[in-house]
Design an enzyme around this catalytic site. Structure first.
Site, PDB file in Angstrom:
ATOM      1  N   ASP C  17     -12.162   6.589  28.443  1.00 13.37           N
ATOM      2  CA  ASP C  17     -11.848   6.584  29.897  1.00 13.37           C
ATOM      3  C   ASP C  17     -10.360   6.579  30.261  1.00 13.37           C
ATOM      4  OD1 ASP C  17     -14.543   6.426  29.695  1.00 13.37           O
ATOM      5  OD2 ASP C  17     -14.645   4.655  30.939  1.00 13.37           O
ATOM      6  N   SER C 181     -21.206  -3.036  28.817  1.00 15.70           N
ATOM      7  CA  SER C 181     -19.793  -3.197  29.137  1.00 15.70           C
ATOM      8  C   SER C 181     -19.134  -4.377  28.565  1.00 15.70           C
ATOM      9  CB  SER C 181     -19.526  -3.215  30.697  1.00 15.70           C
ATOM     10  OG  SER C 181     -18.107  -3.298  31.072  1.00 15.70           O
TER      11      SER C 181
END
Lengths: 405, 405, 405, 405
Positions: C17, C181
């Site tokens: 990311d 997450s």
């Protein structure tokens, strides 16, 4: 901003700016506009707003006298807490917004509107107060804040817009417009802008509108007597007055004696400091009076707990959280504390100062002359108890003083 | 009470009551008496106490001028917190006691005394303040509080005791004695007792000693300029003054303008309410000035945190916990907050009222005219940010409004 | 968003990311990108980030081991306050952000960058923590938060972007990616998302990474001894350890005993509730140990004041105000309170529970066996004092009970 | 102490000490004695107290089962506030005293007694709790605290007194008496004294009475489901239980799983530290459950306000101010906060630990999966709002960072 709007309820003063907003809303969103104009004691006629709205083709026009509701349900509950923001400000503007927000939403519900709009700028606290209230009361409502959206950011572009769209301009009024941004309701009138933007500059005498200067106030003091019931002032010099009449009358008496002027720099919720001047004659008197009657009737620990929480409560109101569960929860506690706050207070007003000179409560006084006296108390209080009281309160200090470390 | 005492340090005013106490201590405990008389600005000569003590055969006599220490190390640190007890009282009596307690203990340590004594009664706060301080600073010290022990509880029995033991009585002074119990130091003078024991009765004009009445104050306002450094006033109208001189000067200016009178009912730590009147001219000015300079230089959240904790801090001082770890810990925070509290304040004094009319700070101002202005701010502040700010602050309110329950 | 950017410092993990972000920043803003990768104990190698950054053409690459600084200057100061958010959460994520923010700004200053960027989303707390820190330390800095700006809002579009721009994707890693997450540092590891989005669903055993389940922990307890100096743990079982080594070791011991799992619903600063699971083995032990050593060495009123302020302090840290004057001011008070917090604590760890079983302090104990004993105290404490103590504390209650109203 | 007493109501356990007190009161004050014995879940039969009192010639004997009232009107209201004293203690002893005080006074009113008496010592908190309650409810009542008055300060002198006055002594029971001072009610059992007076010494396993050790608890976890209504637990695993039955059942389940042991040093109101061990199995479960249901249903700011005030509320209860106006005022706020605290909580109990693993609320959940999700939220939350939110929250920090000072 992005959603389509069918009908919007506008907080409409009848003045030029909100007239422009009414037109702009209609043009920009292609939506119907409902106007809402309230008398909350700002000192201007509200009825003329009707003709102005009609002239713009508004079909649903709400004009209401909210003065009693404003004082009874907003001002008085706030004063029960002795609420002061940042040690000085009596929250005159802040406390009027929740009522307007509530009526905007109620009217939206009545008229089937899906949006509300207001004339507050993007720099101030009022936008926050209006909008937090609106969202809390109607979570799906749309809010249109023209000052944050449009490009009419100078006086000139506003005037051009008005002329272009046939909104009548009272040029004489515009020419003699105060250099200050003002806001008024039954609790106060506020001044910002102009030379006040220099925090070193003293406000000019001609700025003030509600009070004579202390210098011009009468040379003899005025005494008044306020009667309190459950923490609210209900009678003046023995005469029962409705909440709004009470505040109006105190404004008059206070203003005549130069009471209630304030000049401060305050911290806005949006993150900047701003300079404001305020006249709050009646509120200043009520604050002194309420403290005085509480001093006689309120338990010490209740009073101290109220004092400890007051800044938080003031912050809630200042920041726009009147319609929040935390404010409502705290109000429950404050109101409960006022059960015994009954009695009379005698106040002296003189050239800007308010002094409490007497307080009494037939049934609820906690002042016990027998115990407090410097004279012989005939055994009501055993002075020997003080030794044990001090000794045990000192114990932890003595142990600490004696430790080796 | 029960232990034997070798030597006692007495807080000695030189007046009749503490002279009687000196004699009574010596007779009752068979101990040596050390007298300690301090000038903390009470407005009476302290040197005459020496001859009086000598006449009673006292060998160790301490007479000290503590005015600078008092203002610098006690009054100023307290004012950094904007300290007010119960919304009104500036703690003039409370703040003087810790210094007396400290010196009593230091003198006890110097002279090898094992006890201290004072003339405070068993009903008031002062006994607590003296004794908590003493115990905190010397945990094994003995405290003798004659008013809680002896049977000389009427004026008559006191006079008889004095006559019997050859303590000179100034009959003229006794005859013209004020009907009020008074206490004075550089910060204030207080009045209790007499007709004040009726909380409805207005104080008589002749009671007040430090200030003219607002009615008799000058018809034109007085303007002053205070310079602040780290939260303390260091110069008046540009002239640097020592702490004590600053407070003395402000007392004079304030008193001349009728500033600083207060009439309240307060809650004593020992559990009763009492009526007190106070004159705090300089302190009233300093409070207004400090708020004003902080309003310009202090971060909002720092200011609000200070406001939230102030009542607790005031309570600590009022109740006598100056020499406690919790007060010292809180002072650390308060002092740290004052780093940027630098600048000037302009104040107007007029017939009892103090108004801040200007404030400036060259280096530490947080007032940003560019951002706060109602005029075009040239992009310093993006009004569109307000929408997101309000939307996220409203999110929890909207979710709550939308729930089914 | 609107301004041009010359150089941006990116908080770069080395993962997919933030690699995409690095590319996107360069493409979108046409600016140079500086990467900053820190080891704060997340348990992954940071050095591999160098090659990845180089492969993308990054010229200025910062890779740093901040573990000691993190624990010493952030975790320990926070634990001095016994900080817990909403009664449960030990603030493991919150406390790491200020350090990252500080280094981002310092690197921006070193490299002449005018912007910083991070990979936090627009829904969470971390964006707030990063950005408030950045603005507080460098008021003119620009902040780029790609997740709030770009349109790569699905995993698919991200992968497409990566492929299109030649960012290498480890497909095996992506395929076995945790459904949660996660965020980790020396203080804790957190889990959000996946089935946790249903607050009724119990977390799966396989989710937890740092601790064995209590069921699988050893059947015999583990005892440890922590030595505290000024409120910080400095030695374990007599062996001095650096801050980071202390926390690492406690994480290991705690994790082995199933200590430190937490499953809560919390209130985010941006206005929503979220479900999170946390493992904080060492922190859980430190919390218990610190409370225990304070219980022996801290004055009662200091302890109560700390407890009263702790929720506010926790809120500051949770909301991202570490680099604010109010947090710094409060830290002064907290640190001052720890002067005497010295001594040893004995703790028992067993299948998820931590129990304090012993505490001692050679020089700083305020526990006085002579006074506390149920046996004869030989006069250390005079029980008769209690009567006066109670009587005066009851006085206000008695007066109130006796009033007529 | 000095006044004459006609009739005294004694808090009578039926044990040796309070039997001696009954006799001593009658002999010392020449007054009638009324005994009051209550079942508040201490786990001992109360009916045998009748025969013992009769044998001493007591004519008015009150024996009552107060378990439901205790849990419903005292324990549950306290748990609504998540009350914990000094970070650890669930106030098991403190919360039982106000009920006893209230009944003592009510019985005094019914029987025409002018005094009450109890068996608490002059060093502890319980004397304060009994007496403050008594004075608050009947301001003129006399309180006799024999342990502060008599000279029976050793076990030997007590036994001699008993023998001399024909009070039967169960020598077997005395011989096997626990070395600890214990107190029990439905909420907890406490231990003080004995080896616990050394805060370094670990409590012996045989001391604990209500719970198995975690080591001896079952090897598989127990799951339970608690249903909450307005903040109170009303059903267990779907079965409605009365307040007392709920707590009894949770005590059993908790105790079987080793839940609720606590070992602390605490600060007594009378100024000393003391070591105490407590078993609170049901209370520990209720605390975890209440936090969990609140986490789902309570507004953030309401929750934070409750957390900020909780230490003060805990202090009030610990110090004995249940029957004070400040506690009652605060309770109003706490109770108001619980309107929406409805739903179910799933808890896991395992070898001493309680973990919340699930929570749900059909109508009152504020957890909005659509908003909180890491997946696409379909526009429920506009991430762009976060920028404005952060920018305005940062504004004051940026202005401060930019100042010259």
């Amino acid at each position: 901003m992005s959603h389509s709007v069918n009908k919007v309820v506008l907080a409409y003063s009848g003045g030029l700016d909100t007239s422009i907003i009414a037109k702009w809303l209609s043009d920009t969103y292609g939506c119907e506009v409902v106007t809402f104009t309230a008398d909350i004691g700002q000192g201007e006629e509200v009825e003329p707003a009707r003709a102005k709205a009609q002239a713009m083709g508004i079909k649903e026009i709400y004009i209401e006298d909210l003065r009693e509701e404003f004082v009874r349900d907003y001002v008085f509950p706030m004063f029960r807490a002795n609420t002061i923001y940042e040690g000085e400000y009596l929250l005159g503007t802040s406390i009027a917004r929740p009522l307007i927000a509530k009526r905007l939403i109620e009217i939206a519900n009545e008229t089937g509107a899906d949006a509300i709009s207001h004339g507050a700028t993007g720099k101030g606290n009022d936008q926050v107060r209006f909008e937090l209230g609106a969202y809390a009361l109607k979570p799906g409502v749309q809010v249109i804040a023209p000052w944050r959206e449009w490009d009419l950011n100078s006086r000139e572009s506003l005037m051009n817009y008005a002329e272009k769209h046939g909104i009548p301009i009272d040029y004489q009024k515009q020419a003699t417009k105060s250099p200050y941004s003002m806001d008024a309701n039954l609790l106060h009138i506020s001044y910002e802008g102009g030379i006040l933007e220099d925090p070193w500059a003293e406000a000019e005498e001609e700025m003030w509108r509600w009070s004579v200067s202390p210098e011009n106030a009468p040379d003899t003091p005025t005494y008044i007597e306020l009667t309190y019931e459950n923490g609210d002032p209900v009678a003046l010099d023995g005469e029962r007055l409705s909440p709004a009449t009470m505040l109006e009358t105190l404004n008059k008496i206070g203003g005549d004696n130069g009471v209630g002027r304030l000049d401060i720099v305050e911290n806005r919720y949006v993150g900047m400091k701003s300079r404001g001047c305020y006249e709050t004659p009646g509120g200043t008197i009520m604050m002194k009076g309420h403290r005085a009657i509480e001093s006689l009737t309120l338990d010490r620990e209740v009073a101290h707990l109220k004092d400890a929480l007051m800044p938080k409560y003031a912050e809630m109101i200042y920041n726009g959280y009147w319609w929040s569960p935390e404010r409502e929860m705290m109000q429950k506690m404050i109101d409960a504390s006022q059960e015994h706050v009954n009695g009379k207070v005698r106040l002296k007003l003189y050239k800007g100062a308010v002094t409490a000179v007497g307080r009494s409560s037939e049934k609820d006084s906690l002042f016990d002359e027998k115990i407090a006296t410097f004279e012989d108390d005939e055994g009501s209080y055993n002075q020997a108890d003080a030794e044990g009281f001090i000794k045990l309160n000192a114990l932890r200090l003595r142990i600490a003083a004696g430790r080796k470390g």
